[in-house]
Design a protein around this motif. Structure first.
Motif, PDB file in Angstrom:
ATOM      1  N   ILE A 340       0.825  -1.207   0.000  1.00  9.50           N
ATOM      2  CA  ILE A 340       0.000   0.000   0.000  1.00  9.50           C
ATOM      3  C   ILE A 340       0.861   1.259   0.000  1.00  9.50           C
ATOM      4  O   ILE A 340       0.495   2.270  -0.614  1.00  9.50           O
ATOM      5  CB  ILE A 340      -0.983   0.008   1.191  1.00  9.50           C
ATOM      6  N   PHE A 341       2.020   1.204   0.651  1.00 11.49           N
ATOM      7  CA  PHE A 341       2.875   2.396   0.648  1.00 11.49           C
ATOM      8  C   PHE A 341       3.650   2.533  -0.657  1.00 11.49           C
ATOM      9  O   PHE A 341       4.198   3.593  -0.946  1.00 11.49           O
ATOM     10  CB  PHE A 341       3.835   2.369   1.839  1.00 11.49           C
ATOM     11  N   VAL A 346      -2.882   4.798  -3.054  1.00 11.17           N
ATOM     12  CA  VAL A 346      -3.097   4.811  -1.600  1.00 11.17           C
ATOM     13  C   VAL A 346      -2.387   6.001  -0.965  1.00 11.17           C
ATOM     14  O   VAL A 346      -2.947   6.684  -0.097  1.00 11.17           O
ATOM     15  CB  VAL A 346      -2.618   3.486  -0.978  1.00 11.17           C
ATOM     16  N   VAL A 347      -1.156   6.239  -1.376  1.00 16.41           N
ATOM     17  CA  VAL A 347      -0.399   7.370  -0.807  1.00 16.41           C
ATOM     18  C   VAL A 347      -1.106   8.685  -1.099  1.00 16.41           C
ATOM     19  O   VAL A 347      -1.226   9.555  -0.221  1.00 16.41           O
ATOM     20  CB  VAL A 347       1.044   7.380  -1.367  1.00 16.41           C
ATOM     21  N   GLN A 348      -1.597   8.839  -2.331  1.00 12.89           N
ATOM     22  CA  GLN A 348      -2.332  10.053  -2.690  1.00 12.89           C
ATOM     23  C   GLN A 348      -3.593  10.188  -1.847  1.00 12.89           C
ATOM     24  O   GLN A 348      -3.946  11.284  -1.391  1.00 12.89           O
ATOM     25  CB  GLN A 348      -2.698  10.027  -4.169  1.00 12.89           C
ATOM     26  N   LEU A 512     -10.557   2.351  -0.018  1.00 14.52           N
ATOM     27  CA  LEU A 512     -10.935   1.128   0.690  1.00 14.52           C
ATOM     28  C   LEU A 512     -12.064   0.404  -0.046  1.00 14.52           C
ATOM     29  O   LEU A 512     -12.043  -0.828  -0.183  1.00 14.52           O
ATOM     30  CB  LEU A 512     -11.372   1.463   2.113  1.00 14.52           C
ATOM     31  N   LEU A 513     -13.040   1.150  -0.500  1.00 15.00           N
ATOM     32  CA  LEU A 513     -14.153   0.550  -1.236  1.00 15.00           C
ATOM     33  C   LEU A 513     -13.663  -0.114  -2.522  1.00 15.00           C
ATOM     34  O   LEU A 513     -14.095  -1.219  -2.873  1.00 15.00           O
ATOM     35  CB  LEU A 513     -15.200   1.622  -1.551  1.00 15.00           C
ATOM     36  N   GLN A 514     -12.745   0.534  -3.222  1.00 11.70           N
ATOM     37  CA  GLN A 514     -12.200  -0.035  -4.450  1.00 11.70           C
ATOM     38  C   GLN A 514     -11.413  -1.316  -4.177  1.00 11.70           C
ATOM     39  O   GLN A 514     -11.522  -2.297  -4.919  1.00 11.70           O
ATOM     40  CB  GLN A 514     -11.305   0.992  -5.145  1.00 11.70           C
ATOM     41  N   LEU A 515     -10.635  -1.323  -3.101  1.00 13.90           N
ATOM     42  CA  LEU A 515      -9.858  -2.515  -2.760  1.00 13.90           C
ATOM     43  C   LEU A 515     -10.779  -3.684  -2.406  1.00 13.90           C
ATOM     44  O   LEU A 515     -10.523  -4.830  -2.795  1.00 13.90           O
ATOM     45  CB  LEU A 515      -8.906  -2.207  -1.598  1.00 13.90           C
ATOM     46  N   LEU A 516     -11.834  -3.399  -1.663  1.00 16.22           N
ATOM     47  CA  LEU A 516     -12.771  -4.464  -1.310  1.00 16.22           C
ATOM     48  C   LEU A 516     -13.496  -4.993  -2.538  1.00 16.22           C
ATOM     49  O   LEU A 516     -13.697  -6.201  -2.680  1.00 16.22           O
ATOM     50  CB  LEU A 516     -13.776  -3.951  -0.277  1.00 16.22           C
ATOM     51  N   ASP A 517     -13.904  -4.090  -3.425  1.00 16.13           N
ATOM     52  CA  ASP A 517     -14.611  -4.517  -4.637  1.00 16.13           C
ATOM     53  C   ASP A 517     -13.721  -5.373  -5.542  1.00 16.13           C
ATOM     54  O   ASP A 517     -14.220  -6.251  -6.252  1.00 16.13           O
ATOM     55  CB  ASP A 517     -15.111  -3.297  -5.417  1.00 16.13           C
ATOM     56  N   GLN A 523      -5.123  -5.956   1.712  1.00 15.46           N
ATOM     57  CA  GLN A 523      -4.606  -4.601   1.534  1.00 15.46           C
ATOM     58  C   GLN A 523      -5.592  -3.574   2.086  1.00 15.46           C
ATOM     59  O   GLN A 523      -5.176  -2.554   2.656  1.00 15.46           O
ATOM     60  CB  GLN A 523      -4.328  -4.334   0.054  1.00 15.46           C
ATOM     61  N   ALA A 524      -6.898  -3.828   1.928  1.00 13.71           N
ATOM     62  CA  ALA A 524      -7.891  -2.932   2.512  1.00 13.71           C
ATOM     63  C   ALA A 524      -7.752  -2.899   4.025  1.00 13.71           C
ATOM     64  O   ALA A 524      -7.829  -1.827   4.654  1.00 13.71           O
ATOM     65  CB  ALA A 524      -9.303  -3.381   2.118  1.00 13.71           C
ATOM     66  N   ALA A 525      -7.524  -4.059   4.636  1.00 15.69           N
ATOM     67  CA  ALA A 525      -7.329  -4.102   6.089  1.00 15.69           C
ATOM     68  C   ALA A 525      -6.074  -3.334   6.488  1.00 15.69           C
ATOM     69  O   ALA A 525      -6.061  -2.633   7.516  1.00 15.69           O
ATOM     70  CB  ALA A 525      -7.231  -5.555   6.550  1.00 15.69           C
ATOM     71  N   ALA A 526      -5.009  -3.452   5.696  1.00 20.84           N
ATOM     72  CA  ALA A 526      -3.771  -2.730   5.999  1.00 20.84           C
ATOM     73  C   ALA A 526      -3.991  -1.218   5.921  1.00 20.84           C
ATOM     74  O   ALA A 526      -3.526  -0.465   6.784  1.00 20.84           O
ATOM     75  CB  ALA A 526      -2.665  -3.158   5.042  1.00 20.84           C
TER      76      ALA A 526
END
Length: 597
Positions: A340-341, A346-348, A512-517, A523-526
């Motif tokens: 994610i980093f 994610v950083v943005q 987060l929504l995009q990662l879950l979808d 990665q969403a949990a992270a």
């Protein structure tokens, strides 16, 4: 006068104009910003469709169920903490404060993972005792959506009711017990009726907020095909091509009418009154000895703490460290955090969220202070408009407000440049959080008596200097706590950013929504663990700033105690409160003092 007029115009553009444009957009045949015809076909399609009335039933049932369950649990916990000798009762309030600081998104994401029928941690543990292939918990169902929403709403209602229970006159209970009435009947026939005005007010507000709910129904109900008003409006704009703006607006108008009726009913009931339980001062509440039942109450607290906080946190942390989500393994990894980093997206999103929380939170509190000061101290007729306009978003679902902002800003040529930028997202979050910020500012300013300003004016200070030097200085600690609360609201909001953001202006909830979808649950949990860590740092910083601010304010003269974030959050929604003047016990409506008089 000119400054007040300009402020009124700015408030009208920010708060009233988008609401009006929702109605206008329902009569347009084109998308926002494009030429089109006027038509009422969208209303015909929406209001002659059986799906609309099914949505109405779904939304009403969901709001009623969550309101009823959360109020019942809140009454139980507040009564247990203030009136009984239950072991561990002092841990309930810190638990509720922690739950209030967590966004609805936390409950939606964590329970979507925790209650996953195949690989959810809770289901895997239960299957060691229950011989089933999947489940037995199905969190993506009506029962799951209502239960998860209730966990958060219970904490909010508890904090709003705690002060009421603490000021219940013990003479009422004692008189009933002396008359031979049992403790159980005393609670239901004496104490509970005294709380009826508070419960009705909280019930109306809870029903309003239930109709607005978006995060949990989207995350848990969407995959199961369960729809409420807010998620259906979202689907009209995201799953149709081209987006069905007119149909979404027509449905939004129906939601607005329902919300307006409920809000007017609530304010007509509450008005400007406070329902006060009147009794003698200095009376000590004698705790009820529950006998063996006190251990059952302790068990209830433990169960609630586990399902509302402990299990979801463990699932998020464990899910972020698992090489493969849902696969229990002795080997854990930090690979998802590295991923994610290393992700520019994610950083943005983290940078955008931090900017909006700091800058947007400051601007929301600043606007709220100016509006609250004018409402309480000015005699201008504009003050009623300012108060009503800034409260308008409180009665609108976030998804409807975002739709209104699309129509409002895309329909004006020189404002189209704001579309899909961080600035329009921040504006939307400022609008949606200002009602809470105004309430916080009102509570803080009400503690400062007008005589202090009048004394400064007598000694030659201008009104502006008196307001800044006296009022602002005294309420500074409370404003810092308010800034913290508003920032938490902005960081966890999903409805506004998911509608208004673009590729470079997304916030953490949207990512987060995009990662879950896309199935990247680990990665969403992270990402969410990083977000929770940042929120914890902000809370710690807020506590330090409050302490420093309090010391600066109190240096040289005694002043009102600064509100803690929990106390400030408790004042965020106007509900009837209780007091204890030296009079015989009765239930009377009283008018609060205006401006400290």
């Amino acid at each position: 006068m000119v400054a007040l007029l300009l402020l009124s115009v700015a408030v009208a553009v920010l708060f009233v104009y988008p609401t009006v444009m929702v109605v206008v957009g329902a009569f347009r045949t084109s998308s926002p910003g494009f030429p089109g015809e006027w038509s009422g076909q969208a209303f015909v399609d929406a209001y002659t469709s059986g799906e609309t009335y099914e949505l109405l039933w779904n939304s009403a049932a969901y709001a009623l169920a969550t309101t009823t369950l959360s109020l019942t649990l809140a009454v139980f916990f507040a009564w247990m903490v203030t009136q009984t000798n239950t072991p561990g009762r002092r841990l309930v309030t810190p638990l509720m404060v922690a739950l209030i600081t967590l966004p609805f998104l936390f409950f939606g994401i964590s329970w979507a993972m925790l209650g996953n029928e195949r690989v959810g941690l809770l289901n895997q543990l239960l299957r060691t005792f229950i011989p089933v292939e999947e489940g037995p918990i199905n969190i993506r169902s009506w029962g799951g959506i209502i239960s998860v929403s209730t966990l958060k709403i219970t904490a909010i209602n508890y904090m709003l009711m705690l002060g009421i229970f603490r000021t219940l006159d013990p003479a009422l209970r004692e008189a009933s017990l002396i008359a031979g009435v049992s403790r159980r009947r005393t609670f239901f026939r004496i104490e509970l009726p005294v709380l009826a005005p508070v419960l009705l007010a909280l019930g109306l507000m809870g029903f309003v907020r239930g109709l607005e709910s978006f995060d949990v129904p989207l995350l848990l109900g969407g995959p199961a095909g369960i729809q409420v008003f807010s998620t259906q409006i979202y689907d009209y704009l995201t799953t149709s091509f081209p987006p069905s703006y007119a149909q979404a607006s027509a449905l939004a108008v129906l939601v607005m009418v329902i919300m307006l009726v409920l809000v007017l009913l609530m304010w007509r009931f509450i008005g400007k009154r406070e329902f006060t339980t009147v009794g003698g001062k200095g009376q000590r509440i004698e705790l009820v000895d529950l006998g063996r039942w006190k251990y059952a109450c302790t068990a209830a607290v433990v169960v609630y703490a586990l399902v509302a906080l402990a299990f979801p946190l463990v699932q998020l942390v464990l899910g972020s460290l698992q090489p493969e989500f849902g696969v229990l393994s002795a080997s854990l990894t930090l690979e998802h955090y590295r991923a994610i980093f290393d992700s520019p997206l994610v950083v943005q999103a983290l940078q955008n969220t931090a900017f909006i929380v700091v800058v947007g939170g400051f601007l929301a509190v600043l606007l709220a202070v100016v509006v609250a000061y004018i409402v309480q101290r000015s005699q201008s007729k504009f003050r009623w408009f300012l108060e009503g306009a800034t409260w308008l978003p409180w009665g609108l679902p976030g998804i409807v407000l975002a739709l209104g902002m699309l129509w409002a800003y895309l329909s004006v040529p020189f404002l189209r440049g704001l579309f899909a930028t961080t600035w329009i997202v921040m504006l939307g979050l400022i609008v949606v959080s200002t009602p809470i910020a105004v309430r916080l500012a009102n509570a803080a300013i009400a503690q400062v008596h007008r005589q202090l300003e009048e004394a400064a004016r007598i000694h030659g200070a201008s009104q502006t200097r008196a307001a800044v030097g006296i009022v602002l200085r005294l309420i500074l600690p409370s404003l810092l706590a308010g800034w913290l609360i508003v920032g938490v609201i902005m960081a966890g909001d999903l409805a506004i950013p998911v509608m208004l953001s673009g590729p470079q202006s997304q916030t953490v909830p949207v990512v987060l929504l995009q990662l879950l979808d896309s199935g990247q649950s680990s990665q969403a949990a992270a990402v969410f663990c990083v977000m929770l860590g940042a929120m914890a740092l902000v809370l710690a910083l807020g506590s330090v700033l409050r302490i420093v601010g309090t010391r600066l304010v109190t240096r040289g003269a005694p002043t009102p105690a600064a509100a803690t974030p929990a106390e400030t959050a408790q004042a965020a929604i106007p509900v009837p409160v209780a007091a204890e003047p030296d009079l015989p016990p009765v239930l009377v409506p009283t008018r609060p003092a205006s401006g400290g008089e």
